[in-house]
Design a protein around this motif. Structure first.
Motif, PDB file in Angstrom:
ATOM      1  N   GLY A  23      66.384  -8.036  35.881  1.00 19.31           N
ATOM      2  CA  GLY A  23      66.367  -9.055  37.033  1.00 19.31           C
ATOM      3  C   GLY A  23      66.229 -10.426  36.711  1.00 19.31           C
ATOM      4  O   GLY A  23      66.254 -11.207  37.614  1.00 19.31           O
ATOM      5  N   LEU A  24      65.571 -10.684  35.474  1.00 14.42           N
ATOM      6  CA  LEU A  24      65.220 -12.036  35.180  1.00 14.42           C
ATOM      7  C   LEU A  24      66.103 -12.633  34.136  1.00 14.42           C
ATOM      8  O   LEU A  24      65.717 -13.824  33.612  1.00 14.42           O
ATOM      9  N   GLY A  25      66.872 -11.799  33.530  1.00 14.21           N
ATOM     10  CA  GLY A  25      67.761 -12.452  32.461  1.00 14.21           C
ATOM     11  C   GLY A  25      67.098 -12.771  31.166  1.00 14.21           C
ATOM     12  O   GLY A  25      65.848 -12.164  30.895  1.00 14.21           O
ATOM     13  N   LEU A  26      67.361 -13.627  30.443  1.00 14.36           N
ATOM     14  CA  LEU A  26      66.782 -14.193  29.147  1.00 14.36           C
ATOM     15  C   LEU A  26      65.931 -15.146  29.602  1.00 14.36           C
ATOM     16  O   LEU A  26      66.350 -16.155  30.038  1.00 14.36           O
ATOM     17  N   ARG A  27      64.814 -15.373  28.940  1.00 14.79           N
ATOM     18  CA  ARG A  27      64.038 -16.516  29.252  1.00 14.79           C
ATOM     19  C   ARG A  27      63.299 -17.076  27.838  1.00 14.79           C
ATOM     20  O   ARG A  27      62.863 -16.160  26.957  1.00 14.79           O
ATOM     21  N   GLN A  52      63.832 -10.706  27.714  1.00 16.95           N
ATOM     22  CA  GLN A  52      64.710 -10.103  28.414  1.00 16.95           C
ATOM     23  C   GLN A  52      64.050  -9.199  29.352  1.00 16.95           C
ATOM     24  O   GLN A  52      63.597  -8.131  28.896  1.00 16.95           O
TER      25      GLN A  52
END
Lengths: 111, 111
Positions: free
Chosen positions: B40-44, B37
């Motif tokens: 600005g990118l959230g969860l990946r 996490q």
């Protein structure tokens, strides 16, 4: 790749007000889930709505799903300061229970 | 209550070190996941596993590997840590087509 996109990115409300958060997605889904994350912690599951359901309630939470518009909304009624957190929608396309998360909405509830 | 534990809350490592992040769940879940996490990118999703010794790449597997020798334990390995792997790492587990339960997260800093 991001599937769910939440809107707005940030929301600030007064305690006692209702909070509405929206999520849009691009492809067909098996179910859609909402999670909450308190600052610096792991995510906590709030509610799951299946693709053949239109509305679901859990306590002060109400979730709707419109598969024709590929969108969902999460309503928190009578908000409390303890509801301050980030909220994420996540879509399950039915492949091994993998979820695709949005970037999250930051909710601030002012006492 | 489902419990997902992660070996460390905070970890500081040097560039080039081999890093092991451990995750243990106590509810006999088939599926286990590793996410990172970033703001600005959230969860990946990095990797997930749907059974012992089974694994599949997620959206960002480069620079990572995983190991699942026992059903309850899922390890994430950074073979040679780099500064761009500084992040919050979240582990989760679930039954098939059910909600995910998250650990508290490991905040990794690579210097």
């Amino acid at each position: 790749s991001q599937q769910g996109e939440e809107d707005p990115q940030a929301l600030s409300i007064q305690e006692g007000e209702n909070a509405t958060m929206n999520c849009s997605y691009k492809t067909s889904i098996n179910n859609l889930q909402w999670y909450r994350q308190n600052s610096g912690r792991g995510l906590v599951h709030l509610i799951l709505i299946r693709s053949n359901e239109r509305e679901k309630h859990s306590g002060r939470l109400r979730v709707t799903l419109d598969t024709s518009k590929k969108s969902s909304s999460l309503l928190i009624t009578a908000s409390r300061a303890a509801d301050t957190a980030s909220y994420f929608c996540a879509t399950d396309k039915g492949a091994n229970s993998k979820l695709t998360f949005g970037k999250g909405i930051t909710l601030s509830v002012r006492p | 209550d489902v419990k997902v534990t992660q070996s460390s809350r905070y970890l500081v490592k040097r560039t080039g070190e081999k890093v092991f992040l451990e995750c243990v769940q106590d509810m006999d879940h088939e599926n286990m996941f590793w996410y990172r996490q970033d703001p600005g990118l959230g969860l990946r999703l990095i990797y997930f596993s749907y059974d012992v010794k089974m694994k599949e790449k997620g959206d960002i597997p480069e620079g990572y590997s995983v190991s699942r020798e026992k059903k309850e334990r899922f390890s994430l390995i950074l073979e040679s840590a780099s500064t761009n792997q500084t992040s919050m790492y979240l582990c989760a587990s679930s039954l098939v087509y059910k909600e995910q339960f998250f650990g508290p997260g490991t905040r990794l800093t690579v210097l």
